[in-house]
Enzyme design. Structure first.
Site, PDB file in Angstrom:
ATOM      1  N   SER A   1      63.115  39.732  30.274  1.00 16.05           N
ATOM      2  CA  SER A   1      61.872  40.194  30.052  1.00 16.05           C
ATOM      3  C   SER A   1      60.346  39.659  31.520  1.00 16.05           C
ATOM      4  O   SER A   1      61.263  39.382  32.668  1.00 16.05           O
ATOM      5  CB  SER A   1      61.158  37.860  30.023  1.00 16.05           C
ATOM      6  OG  SER A   1      59.487  37.230  30.502  1.00 16.05           O
TER       7      SER A   1
ATOM      8  N   HIS B   1      60.727  43.030  27.425  1.00 13.30           N
ATOM      9  CA  HIS B   1      60.419  41.980  26.796  1.00 13.30           C
ATOM     10  C   HIS B   1      59.404  41.535  27.837  1.00 13.30           C
ATOM     11  O   HIS B   1      58.612  41.339  28.987  1.00 13.30           O
ATOM     12  CB  HIS B   1      60.911  40.169  26.551  1.00 13.30           C
ATOM     13  CG  HIS B   1      60.464  39.633  26.491  1.00 13.30           C
ATOM     14  ND1 HIS B   1      60.218  39.960  25.039  1.00 13.30           N
ATOM     15  CD2 HIS B   1      59.738  38.736  26.833  1.00 13.30           C
ATOM     16  CE1 HIS B   1      59.666  38.198  24.541  1.00 13.30           C
ATOM     17  NE2 HIS B   1      59.710  37.488  25.364  1.00 13.30           N
TER      18      HIS B   1
ATOM     19  N   ASP C   1      55.679  39.518  28.214  1.00 12.58           N
ATOM     20  CA  ASP C   1      54.855  38.058  28.852  1.00 12.58           C
ATOM     21  C   ASP C   1      53.607  38.442  28.746  1.00 12.58           C
ATOM     22  O   ASP C   1      53.020  37.632  29.808  1.00 12.58           O
ATOM     23  CB  ASP C   1      55.847  36.803  29.398  1.00 12.58           C
ATOM     24  CG  ASP C   1      57.205  36.727  28.300  1.00 12.58           C
ATOM     25  OD1 ASP C   1      58.203  36.634  29.379  1.00 12.58           O
ATOM     26  OD2 ASP C   1      57.475  35.775  27.064  1.00 12.58           O
TER      27      ASP C   1
ATOM     28  N   MET D   1      50.295  36.056  28.480  1.00 18.26           N
ATOM     29  CA  MET D   1      49.999  34.632  28.468  1.00 18.26           C
ATOM     30  C   MET D   1      48.178  34.704  28.300  1.00 18.26           C
ATOM     31  O   MET D   1      47.830  35.039  29.790  1.00 18.26           O
ATOM     32  CB  MET D   1      50.575  33.354  29.477  1.00 18.26           C
ATOM     33  CG  MET D   1      51.883  33.390  29.366  1.00 18.26           C
ATOM     34  SD  MET D   1      52.977  32.718  30.215  1.00 18.26           S
ATOM     35  CE  MET D   1      54.261  32.923  30.425  1.00 18.26           C
TER      36      MET D   1
ATOM     37  N   HIS E   1      55.267  40.077  23.680  1.00 16.82           N
ATOM     38  CA  HIS E   1      55.123  38.046  22.975  1.00 16.82           C
ATOM     39  C   HIS E   1      54.026  37.472  23.352  1.00 16.82           C
ATOM     40  O   HIS E   1      53.490  37.301  24.713  1.00 16.82           O
ATOM     41  CB  HIS E   1      56.287  37.579  23.637  1.00 16.82           C
ATOM     42  CG  HIS E   1      56.211  36.157  23.619  1.00 16.82           C
ATOM     43  ND1 HIS E   1      56.751  34.948  24.005  1.00 16.82           N
ATOM     44  CD2 HIS E   1      55.731  35.559  22.361  1.00 16.82           C
ATOM     45  CE1 HIS E   1      57.245  33.774  24.075  1.00 16.82           C
ATOM     46  NE2 HIS E   1      56.531  34.193  22.305  1.00 16.82           N
TER      47      HIS E   1
ATOM     48  N   MET F   1      51.557  34.748  23.985  1.00 11.59           N
ATOM     49  CA  MET F   1      51.485  33.700  23.701  1.00 11.59           C
ATOM     50  C   MET F   1      50.098  33.252  24.260  1.00 11.59           C
ATOM     51  O   MET F   1      49.460  33.501  25.433  1.00 11.59           O
ATOM     52  CB  MET F   1      52.442  32.629  25.233  1.00 11.59           C
ATOM     53  CG  MET F   1      54.129  33.046  24.091  1.00 11.59           C
ATOM     54  SD  MET F   1      54.627  32.845  26.327  1.00 11.59           S
ATOM     55  CE  MET F   1      54.904  34.920  26.595  1.00 11.59           C
TER      56      MET F   1
ATOM     57  N   MET G   1      61.502  30.030  19.765  1.00 10.10           N
ATOM     58  CA  MET G   1      61.658  29.832  21.473  1.00 10.10           C
ATOM     59  C   MET G   1      62.652  28.919  21.879  1.00 10.10           C
ATOM     60  O   MET G   1      62.555  28.100  21.292  1.00 10.10           O
ATOM     61  CB  MET G   1      60.256  28.810  21.377  1.00 10.10           C
ATOM     62  CG  MET G   1      59.439  30.323  21.875  1.00 10.10           C
ATOM     63  SD  MET G   1      59.511  31.597  22.883  1.00 10.10           S
ATOM     64  CE  MET G   1      59.562  30.507  24.647  1.00 10.10           C
TER      65      MET G   1
ATOM     66  N   PHE H   1      56.337  29.207  30.991  1.00  8.52           N
ATOM     67  CA  PHE H   1      56.494  30.063  32.364  1.00  8.52           C
ATOM     68  C   PHE H   1      58.929  30.833  32.211  1.00  8.52           C
ATOM     69  O   PHE H   1      59.279  30.234  30.792  1.00  8.52           O
ATOM     70  CB  PHE H   1      57.303  29.017  33.050  1.00  8.52           C
ATOM     71  CG  PHE H   1      55.662  27.929  33.351  1.00  8.52           C
ATOM     72  CD1 PHE H   1      55.235  26.675  32.681  1.00  8.52           C
ATOM     73  CD2 PHE H   1      55.046  28.592  34.363  1.00  8.52           C
ATOM     74  CE1 PHE H   1      54.280  25.883  32.327  1.00  8.52           C
ATOM     75  CE2 PHE H   1      53.888  27.750  34.910  1.00  8.52           C
ATOM     76  CZ  PHE H   1      53.381  27.061  33.441  1.00  8.52           C
TER      77      PHE H   1
ATOM     78  N   ASP I   1      64.364  33.564  23.128  1.00  4.11           N
ATOM     79  CA  ASP I   1      63.800  33.739  24.646  1.00  4.11           C
ATOM     80  C   ASP I   1      63.540  32.125  24.916  1.00  4.11           C
ATOM     81  O   ASP I   1      62.870  31.447  24.716  1.00  4.11           O
ATOM     82  CB  ASP I   1      62.263  33.904  24.118  1.00  4.11           C
ATOM     83  CG  ASP I   1      61.468  34.702  25.071  1.00  4.11           C
ATOM     84  OD1 ASP I   1      60.582  35.282  24.613  1.00  4.11           O
ATOM     85  OD2 ASP I   1      61.513  34.294  26.368  1.00  4.11           O
ATOM     86  N   GLY I   2      63.804  32.162  26.030  1.00  2.49           N
ATOM     87  CA  GLY I   2      63.537  30.707  27.189  1.00  2.49           C
ATOM     88  C   GLY I   2      64.734  29.971  27.690  1.00  2.49           C
ATOM     89  O   GLY I   2      66.338  29.772  26.696  1.00  2.49           O
TER      90      GLY I   2
END
Ligand code: DX5
Ligand code: ZN
Length: 218
Positions: A11, A36, A38, A40, A69, A71, A140, A146, A178-179
């Site tokens: 990510s 990946h 992210d 946001m 992804h 968000m 997730m 974060f 993921d995470g």
């Protein structure tokens, strides 16, 4: 998307944004499979990252699969622009969109792969009505927003459940986790049913990123 080996998707949230071009090129050098991305918006999650222009600008730098992804709130408004910017797959959150079918249709009709993401406190069964359309199920294992958070205990059961639903109703889909994924928990996550591991901190924070990618893949 049948998978033979575990896909590693670093990510870029954990990358050095001041050197993003170099970081993107480095992902191919260290053996990553996907990138990946992210995205946001500060609304669906309490953080802001980047949008279409970042993806458009880094697209020419890498042949790796761009896994976006989203968000963001009401992603239906923007999925097409992420595809035009160069995403190979766009996933969005079940919790963020009223018209899930319509949003999946837009992504698929644009010739792009599609994924549906669920937060740690969302029942895995909510994805059932959409499985026939999905190329990816994003489970997730932290609350989104974060990098560098801890893998939520009890997530292995959710991965099992997502895999079982995929095996029964969506053999074309992969399960992405993921995470909080790291070299210590990667094996159990893969054994629970993960096909794709997202890893931010575990890769970008590693002393040797190529070794970290190898260790994550197991
Ligand atoms: C969190 C993001 C994750 C995160 C992963 O909202 O969706 O992709 O960047 O970072 P790590 O692997 O450090 O938890
Ligand atoms: Zn992510």
């Amino acid at each position: 998307m049948p998978m033979s080996k575990t896909i590693i998707a670093p990510s870029i949230l954990s990358a050095n944004f001041a050197d993003m071009g170099k970081e993107i090129k480095n992902l191919s050098e260290i053996g990553a499979d996907w990138v990946h991305l992210d995205v946001m918006d500060g609304m669906f999650v309490p953080n802001l990252t980047f949008g279409f222009k970042m993806i458009k600008d880094i697209r020419p730098l890498s042949k790796l699969f761009f896994d976006a992804h989203l968000m963001i709130a009401q992603p239906k408004r923007y999925v097409k622009r992420f595809i035009e910017s160069g995403a190979d797959l766009v996933s969005f959150h079940y919790e963020a969109e009223d018209d899930i079918d319509g949003t999946l249709d837009i992504i698929k009709n644009a010739g792009c792969k599609c994924g549906l993401a669920i937060n740690p406190d969302t029942d895995v069964n909510v994805i059932k009505p959409y499985l026939s359309k999905l190329d990816l199920i994003l489970v997730m294992t932290v609350f989104p927003g974060f990098g560098g958070q801890k893998f939520i205990d009890g997530s292995l059961d959710r991965i099992n459940k997502a895999k079982a639903l995929r095996d029964e109703y969506a053999p074309q889909a992969v399960v992405e986790i993921d995470g909080g994924v790291n070299v210590a928990n990667a094996r159990s996550i893969i054994q629970a049913g993960a096909d794709v591991l997202v890893a931010g901190n575990a890769v970008f924070g590693a002393a040797d990123r190529a070794v970290a990618v190898k260790q994550l893949r197991g």
